[in-house]
Design a protein around this motif. Sequence first.
Motif, PDB file in Angstrom:
ATOM      1  N   GLY A 123       1.899 -11.218  12.259  1.00 41.14           N
ATOM      2  CA  GLY A 123       3.089 -11.095  13.043  1.00 41.14           C
ATOM      3  C   GLY A 123       4.220  -9.408  13.102  1.00 41.14           C
ATOM      4  O   GLY A 123       4.537  -9.861  13.431  1.00 41.14           O
ATOM      5  N   TYR A 124       3.754  -8.579  12.493  1.00 39.58           N
ATOM      6  CA  TYR A 124       4.604  -7.497  12.186  1.00 39.58           C
ATOM      7  C   TYR A 124       3.998  -6.674  13.633  1.00 39.58           C
ATOM      8  O   TYR A 124       3.054  -6.395  13.456  1.00 39.58           O
ATOM      9  CB  TYR A 124       4.457  -7.269  10.932  1.00 39.58           C
ATOM     10  N   ALA A 125       4.658  -6.379  13.624  1.00 42.64           N
ATOM     11  CA  ALA A 125       4.365  -4.910  14.509  1.00 42.64           C
ATOM     12  C   ALA A 125       3.912  -3.571  14.370  1.00 42.64           C
ATOM     13  O   ALA A 125       3.639  -3.107  13.250  1.00 42.64           O
ATOM     14  CB  ALA A 125       5.819  -4.135  15.389  1.00 42.64           C
ATOM     15  N   PRO A 126       2.625  -3.436  14.837  1.00 39.22           N
ATOM     16  CA  PRO A 126       1.239  -2.674  14.316  1.00 39.22           C
ATOM     17  C   PRO A 126       1.780  -1.566  13.850  1.00 39.22           C
ATOM     18  O   PRO A 126       1.661  -0.669  12.722  1.00 39.22           O
ATOM     19  CB  PRO A 126       0.564  -2.453  16.180  1.00 39.22           C
ATOM     20  N   GLU A 127       3.183  -0.752  14.597  1.00 36.88           N
ATOM     21  CA  GLU A 127       3.510   0.415  14.231  1.00 36.88           C
ATOM     22  C   GLU A 127       4.338   0.540  12.772  1.00 36.88           C
ATOM     23  O   GLU A 127       4.060   1.219  12.151  1.00 36.88           O
ATOM     24  CB  GLU A 127       4.585   1.311  15.111  1.00 36.88           C
ATOM     25  N   THR A 128       4.692  -0.953  13.189  1.00 34.12           N
ATOM     26  CA  THR A 128       5.303  -0.662  11.374  1.00 34.12           C
ATOM     27  C   THR A 128       4.627  -0.681  10.219  1.00 34.12           C
ATOM     28  O   THR A 128       4.472  -0.206   9.578  1.00 34.12           O
ATOM     29  CB  THR A 128       6.142  -2.225  11.327  1.00 34.12           C
ATOM     30  N   VAL A 129       3.341  -1.655  10.836  1.00 29.10           N
ATOM     31  CA  VAL A 129       2.356  -1.781   9.240  1.00 29.10           C
ATOM     32  C   VAL A 129       1.481  -0.126   9.605  1.00 29.10           C
ATOM     33  O   VAL A 129       0.992  -0.074   8.628  1.00 29.10           O
ATOM     34  CB  VAL A 129       1.544  -2.917  10.455  1.00 29.10           C
ATOM     35  N   GLU A 130       1.244   0.279  10.964  1.00 30.34           N
ATOM     36  CA  GLU A 130       0.904   1.677  10.292  1.00 30.34           C
ATOM     37  C   GLU A 130       1.546   2.324   9.173  1.00 30.34           C
ATOM     38  O   GLU A 130       0.950   3.578   8.361  1.00 30.34           O
ATOM     39  CB  GLU A 130       0.288   2.068  11.405  1.00 30.34           C
TER      40      GLU A 130
END
Length: 389
Positions: free
Chosen positions: A40-47
């Motif tokens: 559920g974490y946003a892709p940009e946050t994860v990157e």
Amino acid sequence: MRIFPFFLFALLAAGPLHATCGGSFSTFVAAFKTEAIAAGYAPETVEDFFASAQQDQGVLRADRSQGVFQKPFIEFSRRLISQNRIDRGRRNATRYKSVFDRIEAEYGVSRGVLLAFWAFETDFGAIQGDFNTLNALLTLSHDCRRPDLFRPQVLAALELYQRGDFSPTRTTGAWAGEIGMVQMLPSDILESGIDGDGDGHVTLKTSAADALMSGGRMLAALGWRAGEPWLQEVVIPGSLDLSHTGINHTKTVAAWAALGVMARQGEMAAGDLQASLILPQGHKGPAFIAYPNFNVYFEWNQSFVYVLTAAYFATRLEGATVYDAGNPNPGLTGAQMKALQAKLQDRGHDVGKIDGILGARTRRAVQAEQVRIGLPADAWPTAALLSRL
């Protein structure tokens, strides 16, 4: 073993984790990214969170060179406890009296307990570690020795990052991923972090109030029993059946007293309280009665010698006298301990890893063999036991 916030349990229960230990580190990190996005974490946050991730060989070297835990209790405790540390601990007890008063009122954790952890973990905040925390957690998650312990901590760090309380590049701490003055893992911070100084932030590296309040809350969550003791030095009679000693055996305090066990200083706790009798270096060395709160220490650190030393130091900070070291039988060298563990394992005992460390499982096995052979069953391995085996 740490307590994990509910959201981590939910993630772990949702299905098998994608990032398995071993293999290519870059592939491992990529799998962790996929896992985090699926959670559920946003892709940009994860990157952004994983952008600077690197494997840290220094972490692996530190993890494999913990020889200090092979030392027996007397040597280990004398190495960690100095008059300087006692004096500084008592000065900090005075300096932060209002904080400790609040901790005792809200969580029932005595100030000596937290002062001892504060001293041993970071020398009262002076040495907090300079390992990059994210890299440490990823390295230990990728390593196949204890991946299940550290993998949830990466997700907890990601949650702290999303909340603005963690930096993948600037947050540093111990080689095992702990952060702050009393060295708490990310999941501990999520579960027990407290803004003790009222500035609106939980800052465990620079705020003693935040760190101590958070540590007290964590111990309470781990099962600390308010207002009860944790450890006390005792004197044992020569006629005592030693096979009843050890942290895996308990009796009421009244039952121990009936067997002739006496407090070396003051009085023992209430007679109906369950307790274990610990002889860290056998029946000729120091003796302690361990109350239920002593078991909570193992949720903080699983090393027997560290736990006993920390618990004893807490009593010293609150006025206990120096223990009577006695004249224990000589112990075994590291090589001899490994040989003993191998022999015990061959006889069907679960001693865990053959590492030369006298941990709880090795002590239980030693005691069982002492009973079988007819040696004093005090769980202290000697050359005589090794020879008989």
